[in-house]
Structure formats: C-alpha cells, structure tokens
Design an enzyme around this catalytic site. Structure first.
Site, mmCIF file in Angstrom:
data_model
loop_
_atom_site.group_PDB
_atom_site.id
_atom_site.type_symbol
_atom_site.label_atom_id
_atom_site.label_comp_id
_atom_site.label_asym_id
_atom_site.label_seq_id
_atom_site.Cartn_x
_atom_site.Cartn_y
_atom_site.Cartn_z
ATOM 1 N N CYS A 39 -12.197 -10.561 7.496
ATOM 2 C CA CYS A 39 -13.569 -11.037 7.248
ATOM 3 C C CYS A 39 -14.176 -10.440 5.979
ATOM 4 O O CYS A 39 -15.237 -10.875 5.549
ATOM 5 C CB CYS A 39 -14.462 -10.715 8.448
ATOM 6 S SG CYS A 39 -14.822 -8.965 8.624
ATOM 7 N N ASP B 162 -2.798 1.087 7.163
ATOM 8 C CA ASP B 162 -2.101 0.827 5.905
ATOM 9 C C ASP B 162 -1.673 -0.634 5.775
ATOM 10 O O ASP B 162 -1.633 -1.181 4.670
ATOM 11 C CB ASP B 162 -0.885 1.756 5.766
ATOM 12 C CG ASP B 162 -1.289 3.225 5.726
ATOM 13 O OD1 ASP B 162 -2.427 3.508 5.293
ATOM 14 O OD2 ASP B 162 -0.490 4.080 6.142
ATOM 15 N N CYS C 89 -12.018 -3.985 13.507
ATOM 16 C CA CYS C 89 -13.216 -4.600 12.940
ATOM 17 C C CYS C 89 -13.922 -5.440 14.007
ATOM 18 O O CYS C 89 -13.264 -6.031 14.867
ATOM 19 C CB CYS C 89 -12.801 -5.487 11.759
ATOM 20 S SG CYS C 89 -14.193 -6.182 10.865
ATOM 21 N N GLU D 212 -1.154 -1.411 -6.123
ATOM 22 C CA GLU D 212 -2.413 -0.799 -6.542
ATOM 23 C C GLU D 212 -2.237 -0.170 -7.918
ATOM 24 O O GLU D 212 -1.206 0.434 -8.200
ATOM 25 C CB GLU D 212 -2.808 0.324 -5.588
ATOM 26 C CG GLU D 212 -3.132 -0.113 -4.209
ATOM 27 C CD GLU D 212 -3.082 1.080 -3.280
ATOM 28 O OE1 GLU D 212 -4.141 1.585 -2.935
ATOM 29 O OE2 GLU D 212 -1.966 1.513 -2.936
ATOM 30 N N CYS E 77 -11.978 -5.223 5.406
ATOM 31 C CA CYS E 77 -11.245 -5.929 6.447
ATOM 32 C C CYS E 77 -10.518 -7.123 5.810
ATOM 33 O O CYS E 77 -11.136 -7.927 5.121
ATOM 34 C CB CYS E 77 -12.204 -6.417 7.522
ATOM 35 S SG CYS E 77 -11.379 -7.413 8.764
ATOM 36 N N CYS F 120 -14.917 -8.257 13.846
ATOM 37 C CA CYS F 120 -14.452 -9.642 13.798
ATOM 38 C C CYS F 120 -13.220 -9.854 14.676
ATOM 39 O O CYS F 120 -12.753 -10.982 14.857
ATOM 40 C CB CYS F 120 -14.133 -10.075 12.365
ATOM 41 S SG CYS F 120 -12.565 -9.429 11.735
ATOM 42 N N ASP G 55 0.860 -1.182 0.000
ATOM 43 C CA ASP G 55 0.000 0.000 0.000
ATOM 44 C C ASP G 55 0.895 1.230 0.000
ATOM 45 O O ASP G 55 1.646 1.459 0.940
ATOM 46 C CB ASP G 55 -0.891 -0.010 1.246
ATOM 47 C CG ASP G 55 -1.754 1.230 1.345
ATOM 48 O OD1 ASP G 55 -2.776 1.290 0.655
ATOM 49 O OD2 ASP G 55 -1.390 2.151 2.105
HETATM 50 ZN ZN LIG Z 1 -13.204 -8.057 9.991
#
Ligand SMILES: [Zn+2]
Length: 219
Positions: A169, A193, A184, A95, A166, A186, A11
């Site tokens: 997940c 980053d 997150c 990217e 994320c 999860c 990134d």
């Molecule tokens: Zn997640």
C-alpha cells in the site's frame, strides 16, 4: 544470454546476505563464518606469544593464512552468487548503498544540561562492521559487470525508506533495527527484508518506466 522475463529487487543485509523480492534469500555461507571464527582464534593465540620468539613468527604466518583463506572464500561466494542472479533475471534492482555514509560515526548527542547521552553509536558501529565485512559494494560491482556482459539491466535506487515502506500500500512506518517482520494495517505480512526487496523492485520499475538511464556501478 537468452532473455529472461523475470525481474528481481535485492535487499542486501546483515541477517541475510541478500533478500530477493520473490521471497528467496542468499545467506552468508556457513564456511565463511567458521573461517572467521578460526581467524579470531588464531589472533588470540598470536597475542599470547612472546615478542621475537619463533612461536610468534609461526603464529603471525597462521593469522596471515587465515586472512588469505577468508578473502578467497568470500570472493568465490560473491562470484557464484552474482553469476546466479545474472543468469536468472533480466532486470536486477539494487540499492545505491553509499556505504561511506553509513560508516560515518553518528554525531555526539547532548541533553539540555550539556551531558552526553547515548546516540546509538555503539550499536551502529557493530552494524557498520558487518556492512563492511559483507563486502556489499564488491558484490554490486560484480553483478554490474556480469550483467553488462550478459545484456541484463542493473538499476540502482535510492535506499532511504526502502525498509520502511509497505510494498503493498506504500504506507511509510519507521521500523527499529530489531523488528524483523513487516506487518501493515493493509494486511501485508512479510519478512522485513523481503518487504524491502519488493519496494526496491517497484522503485526500479518506476525508474525504468520514466526512462531514467540505468546506472552502472563503478565499484
Ligand atoms: Zn500496507
């Protein structure tokens, strides 16, 4: 070059020059920041000199030499950083930056009475300047060329949503620019980053497995 069994997602950013999916960072070199400060100082000094004067001529030369030095240092930094990546990793996922789209000024926004309201243009302009300064497209070009010579694979993936998904997940949640941490429900907790670099690596692996031909950069 001997085969490497390590892959990496990268990134490219403003806070760090690059965040890698394994949690490492490549930072903007301090000497480059210092050289940029010196340049700003030299430009200021130049602006105070009288037109046509000998001192002004000297100041112009000084500004030019600062510019040259920065260009050389940046080139050197990018050469070394790209060499290190290519030596270490077999598949490098980047990217697809489309820097041009990022640098377009956002359209003016009006409220229901036709009055112009803030659209974040100023904030974005600041970010855009950093994007250009960081020379991302030069860098991805260097990585691509070195990778081709070394028999490495470079994959470019769609950058939209990479900073919002994320890596654990897949849930998408919009982050503001100053949100530096990925957290997150999860349970996934990561530097923003780093999280993005992990998503980029996953996208690249998916692209590889469906047999899309790796793109090579023409930057
Ligand atoms: Zn997640």
């Amino acid at each position: 070059m001997p085969t490497s069994y390590e892959d990496v997602g990268i990134d490219l950013g403003v806070t760090h020059f690059a965040a890698l999916s394994n949690g490492e960072f490549i930072d903007h070199p301090r000497y480059l920041r210092q050289a940029e400060k010196k340049l700003a100082f030299a430009q200021q000094a130049l602006s105070r000199k009288k037109r046509g004067s000998h001192r002004r001529k000297k100041a112009v030369q000084h500004v030019a030499s600062c510019h040259r030095k920065i260009a050389n240092q940046r080139k050197d930094f990018q050469q070394k950083a790209s060499r290190k990546l290519v030596n270490q990793y077999q598949v490098i996922v980047l990217e697809d930056l489309q820097v041009k789209n990022l640098t377009k000024a956002p359209a003016p926004k009006q409220d229901e009475n036709g009055k112009y309201v803030a659209n974040g243009a100023a904030a974005k302009a600041g970010l855009n300047k950093s994007i250009l300064d960081a020379g991302w497209s030069t860098f991805t070009g260097l990585v691509s060329v070195k990778a081709a010579w070394a028999g490495r694979t470079v994959i470019f993936v769609d950058p939209s949503k990479t900073s919002q998904s994320c890596p654990n997940c897949g849930m998408v949640r919009k982050k503001t620019l100053d949100e530096r941490w990925h957290s997150c429900p999860c349970g996934c907790e990561l530097d923003r980053d780093t999280a993005s670099a992990k998503v980029i690596l996953d996208l690249g692996r998916k692209q590889l497995s469906v047999g899309t031909r790796p793109t090579s950069a023409t930057a």
